[in-house]
Design a protein around this motif. Structure first.
Motif, PDB file in Angstrom:
ATOM      1  N   THR A  57      88.218  44.703  37.749  1.00 33.79           N
ATOM      2  CA  THR A  57      89.317  45.088  38.647  1.00 33.79           C
ATOM      3  C   THR A  57      90.653  45.034  37.905  1.00 33.79           C
ATOM      4  O   THR A  57      91.527  45.876  38.124  1.00 33.79           O
ATOM      5  CB  THR A  57      89.375  44.172  39.880  1.00 33.79           C
ATOM      6  N   TRP A  58      90.822  44.044  37.037  1.00 36.31           N
ATOM      7  CA  TRP A  58      92.034  43.957  36.206  1.00 36.31           C
ATOM      8  C   TRP A  58      92.080  45.119  35.219  1.00 36.31           C
ATOM      9  O   TRP A  58      93.138  45.728  35.022  1.00 36.31           O
ATOM     10  CB  TRP A  58      92.047  42.645  35.430  1.00 36.31           C
ATOM     11  N   ALA A  59      90.954  45.405  34.590  1.00 35.94           N
ATOM     12  CA  ALA A  59      90.921  46.493  33.612  1.00 35.94           C
ATOM     13  C   ALA A  59      91.290  47.814  34.275  1.00 35.94           C
ATOM     14  O   ALA A  59      92.032  48.626  33.710  1.00 35.94           O
ATOM     15  CB  ALA A  59      89.538  46.579  32.972  1.00 35.94           C
ATOM     16  N   ALA A  60      90.782  48.046  35.496  1.00 33.71           N
ATOM     17  CA  ALA A  60      91.102  49.280  36.212  1.00 33.71           C
ATOM     18  C   ALA A  60      92.589  49.338  36.552  1.00 33.71           C
ATOM     19  O   ALA A  60      93.244  50.378  36.402  1.00 33.71           O
ATOM     20  CB  ALA A  60      90.258  49.384  37.480  1.00 33.71           C
ATOM     21  N   ALA A  61      93.144  48.226  37.023  1.00 40.03           N
ATOM     22  CA  ALA A  61      94.558  48.199  37.403  1.00 40.03           C
ATOM     23  C   ALA A  61      95.458  48.444  36.194  1.00 40.03           C
ATOM     24  O   ALA A  61      96.412  49.240  36.253  1.00 40.03           O
ATOM     25  CB  ALA A  61      94.895  46.868  38.066  1.00 40.03           C
ATOM     26  N   PHE A  62      95.169  47.774  35.072  1.00 41.83           N
ATOM     27  CA  PHE A  62      95.985  47.978  33.877  1.00 41.83           C
ATOM     28  C   PHE A  62      95.822  49.400  33.332  1.00 41.83           C
ATOM     29  O   PHE A  62      96.777  49.987  32.807  1.00 41.83           O
ATOM     30  CB  PHE A  62      95.635  46.947  32.811  1.00 41.83           C
ATOM     31  N   ALA A  63      94.627  49.970  33.460  1.00 44.21           N
ATOM     32  CA  ALA A  63      94.434  51.353  33.017  1.00 44.21           C
ATOM     33  C   ALA A  63      95.251  52.311  33.867  1.00 44.21           C
ATOM     34  O   ALA A  63      95.774  53.320  33.370  1.00 44.21           O
ATOM     35  CB  ALA A  63      92.952  51.715  33.062  1.00 44.21           C
ATOM     36  N   ALA A  64      95.355  52.022  35.172  1.00 44.50           N
ATOM     37  CA  ALA A  64      96.184  52.861  36.036  1.00 44.50           C
ATOM     38  C   ALA A  64      97.634  52.824  35.579  1.00 44.50           C
ATOM     39  O   ALA A  64      98.306  53.866  35.494  1.00 44.50           O
ATOM     40  CB  ALA A  64      96.067  52.397  37.488  1.00 44.50           C
ATOM     41  N   LEU A  65      98.142  51.626  35.256  1.00 43.31           N
ATOM     42  CA  LEU A  65      99.515  51.519  34.775  1.00 43.31           C
ATOM     43  C   LEU A  65      99.668  52.183  33.406  1.00 43.31           C
ATOM     44  O   LEU A  65     100.647  52.896  33.149  1.00 43.31           O
ATOM     45  CB  LEU A  65      99.919  50.043  34.698  1.00 43.31           C
ATOM     46  N   ALA A  66      98.686  51.977  32.530  1.00 44.59           N
ATOM     47  CA  ALA A  66      98.754  52.544  31.177  1.00 44.59           C
ATOM     48  C   ALA A  66      98.713  54.065  31.183  1.00 44.59           C
ATOM     49  O   ALA A  66      99.154  54.697  30.217  1.00 44.59           O
ATOM     50  CB  ALA A  66      97.607  52.000  30.330  1.00 44.59           C
TER      51      ALA A  66
ATOM     52  N   LEU B  85      97.190  46.768  42.411  1.00 45.68           N
ATOM     53  CA  LEU B  85      96.813  45.359  42.527  1.00 45.68           C
ATOM     54  C   LEU B  85      95.370  45.188  42.082  1.00 45.68           C
ATOM     55  O   LEU B  85      94.473  45.870  42.577  1.00 45.68           O
ATOM     56  CB  LEU B  85      96.985  44.922  43.985  1.00 45.68           C
ATOM     57  N   GLY B  86      95.138  44.278  41.141  1.00 48.41           N
ATOM     58  CA  GLY B  86      93.787  43.930  40.717  1.00 48.41           C
ATOM     59  C   GLY B  86      93.475  42.509  41.148  1.00 48.41           C
ATOM     60  O   GLY B  86      94.306  41.607  40.980  1.00 48.41           O
ATOM     61  N   SER B  87      92.287  42.290  41.694  1.00 47.01           N
ATOM     62  CA  SER B  87      91.934  40.986  42.254  1.00 47.01           C
ATOM     63  C   SER B  87      90.592  40.516  41.726  1.00 47.01           C
ATOM     64  O   SER B  87      89.574  41.191  41.911  1.00 47.01           O
ATOM     65  CB  SER B  87      91.885  41.079  43.790  1.00 47.01           C
ATOM     66  N   GLY B  88      90.590  39.334  41.066  1.00 45.65           N
ATOM     67  CA  GLY B  88      89.301  38.782  40.645  1.00 45.65           C
ATOM     68  C   GLY B  88      89.377  38.030  39.341  1.00 45.65           C
ATOM     69  O   GLY B  88      90.435  37.864  38.743  1.00 45.65           O
ATOM     70  N   GLY B  89      88.217  37.580  38.893  1.00 48.68           N
ATOM     71  CA  GLY B  89      88.092  36.904  37.608  1.00 48.68           C
ATOM     72  C   GLY B  89      88.757  35.536  37.603  1.00 48.68           C
ATOM     73  O   GLY B  89      89.186  35.044  38.625  1.00 48.68           O
ATOM     74  N   LEU B  90      88.840  34.921  36.466  1.00 51.41           N
ATOM     75  CA  LEU B  90      88.373  35.442  35.170  1.00 51.41           C
ATOM     76  C   LEU B  90      86.994  34.838  34.913  1.00 51.41           C
ATOM     77  O   LEU B  90      86.077  35.124  35.664  1.00 51.41           O
ATOM     78  CB  LEU B  90      89.369  35.125  34.069  1.00 51.41           C
ATOM     79  N   SER B  91      86.829  33.991  33.900  1.00 47.72           N
ATOM     80  CA  SER B  91      85.519  33.375  33.707  1.00 47.72           C
ATOM     81  C   SER B  91      85.189  32.502  34.911  1.00 47.72           C
ATOM     82  O   SER B  91      85.992  31.665  35.326  1.00 47.72           O
ATOM     83  CB  SER B  91      85.495  32.542  32.418  1.00 47.72           C
ATOM     84  N   HIS B  92      84.055  32.713  35.510  1.00 49.60           N
ATOM     85  CA  HIS B  92      83.578  31.847  36.579  1.00 49.60           C
ATOM     86  C   HIS B  92      82.154  32.229  36.959  1.00 49.60           C
ATOM     87  O   HIS B  92      81.707  33.349  36.733  1.00 49.60           O
ATOM     88  CB  HIS B  92      84.505  31.839  37.792  1.00 49.60           C
TER      89      HIS B  92
END
Length: 324
Positions: free
Chosen positions: A273-282, A172-179
């Motif tokens: 946090t999204w980049a880390a989560a997608f890297a875990a899946l990748a 699970l990645g939590s956060g963002g995006l532009s803000h």
């Protein structure tokens, strides 16, 4: 055993007065669809990558990454207050594996987490304690920040370890995006605000209520096109999401922290946090994103997005990149 992914934006304003009903209904619909995805996957373990907003981590000691072997919600903005169900030995083993993969990560045996961690757990699982969870703090607010590519390295190391657990794991990645919400900055904070971001301390109910009113007022100003917050950047948000959807995580190698802040706002750093989560899946190979929701939401001071994804063994990397 398989991994599945769900990444969501978070906002305290989802549960506060102000945003129009149509916006909230639209976002709730996307979150409900993500929750159905999670229920169908039925995770045995949840691993979260999430930021903190000076509720659990302070400048007296600010690691770039930290794995919690025990954790409690601070209860900000009406979220869960109290212990989470953290499997300590499993969390410690994860931290040891990440360190062995040459990614420096701290360990906390009494981590405090805020709405950035707890809100997605409640929205997607029904409660913050519905499943065992290993929280991983990713510093996204307090400068100096590690490069975005290090969040990818963290996620890759975490994913490699999770693959050997023999469990269904939701990442699970939590956060963002532009803000660019009114989060204190070390360079400009003074008085009690500066003291808090340096040393922390428990906030009183009165202090939390005052901060909540300040956030509501800032959102009203922002939605009206007023106030000091930097505008949302939907083009940047879509570029980031496209890189994730198409498996182009190496694109983040050249994204500097200064450029991210200047282009998408100081709190856009939460996309790590999204980049880390997608890297875990990748780390398990090619993947397929399913739910793809995005909406610029000035009333929430956020580009609000939701993604779900699963590994797709029969898909090669080129096909991942070509998917529209």
């Amino acid at each position: 055993m398989p991994l599945a992914l769900c990444c969501v934006s978070h906002s305290p304003l989802l549960d506060l007065p102000g945003p129009e009903r149509e916006l909230l209904d639209d976002i709730e619909s996307a979150l409900d669809e993500a929750a159905r995805f999670v229920r169908e996957f039925d995770p045995e373990l949840v691993v979260t990558f999430s930021p903190d907003h000076y509720n659990g981590f302070f400048y007296k000691l600010m690691p770039p990454f930290c794995v919690g072997t025990a954790a409690s919600g601070v209860g900000d903005y009406g979220t869960h207050a109290g212990p989470l169900d953290v499997p300590a030995e499993l969390a410690l083993g994860l931290a040891e594996s990440v360190l062995a993969a040459d990614v420096d990560v701290a360990v906390s045996m009494s981590m405090e987490v805020d709405h950035g961690t707890v809100q997605p757990l409640q929205r997607l699982l029904g409660s913050a304690t519905a499943r065992p969870v290993v929280p991983i703090f990713v510093n996204s607010v307090a400068v100096p920040l590690s490069p975005l590519r290090r969040a990818v390295a963290l996620g890759t190391a975490v994913g490699a370890h999770l693959a050997g657990l023999g469990k269904r794991v939701l990442v699970l990645g939590s956060g963002g995006l532009s803000h660019d919400p009114p989060v204190p900055a070390l360079a400009t904070a003074t008085g009690p605000v500066r003291e808090r971001i340096l040393h922390g301390g428990t906030m009183t109910r009165e202090q939390r209520d005052a901060r909540q009113e300040k956030v509501i007022e800032a959102a009203r100003e922002f939605a009206a096109g007023e106030g000091p917050s930097q505008p949302l950047n939907p083009d940047w948000d879509r570029r980031f999401l496209a890189a994730l959807d198409e498996g182009r995580l190496d694109e983040f190698d050249d994204w500097s922290n200064d450029w991210i802040a200047e282009t998408a706002g100081n709190s856009a750093h939460e996309v790590r946090t999204w980049a880390a989560a997608f890297a875990a899946l990748a780390s398990q190979g090619p993947y397929r994103t399913a739910l793809r929701y995005y909406r610029p939401a000035p009333a929430l001071i956020a580009g609000f997005a939701v993604r779900t994804a699963v590994a797709e063994p029969g898909l090669d990397s080129d096909q991942t990149r070509r998917r529209p």
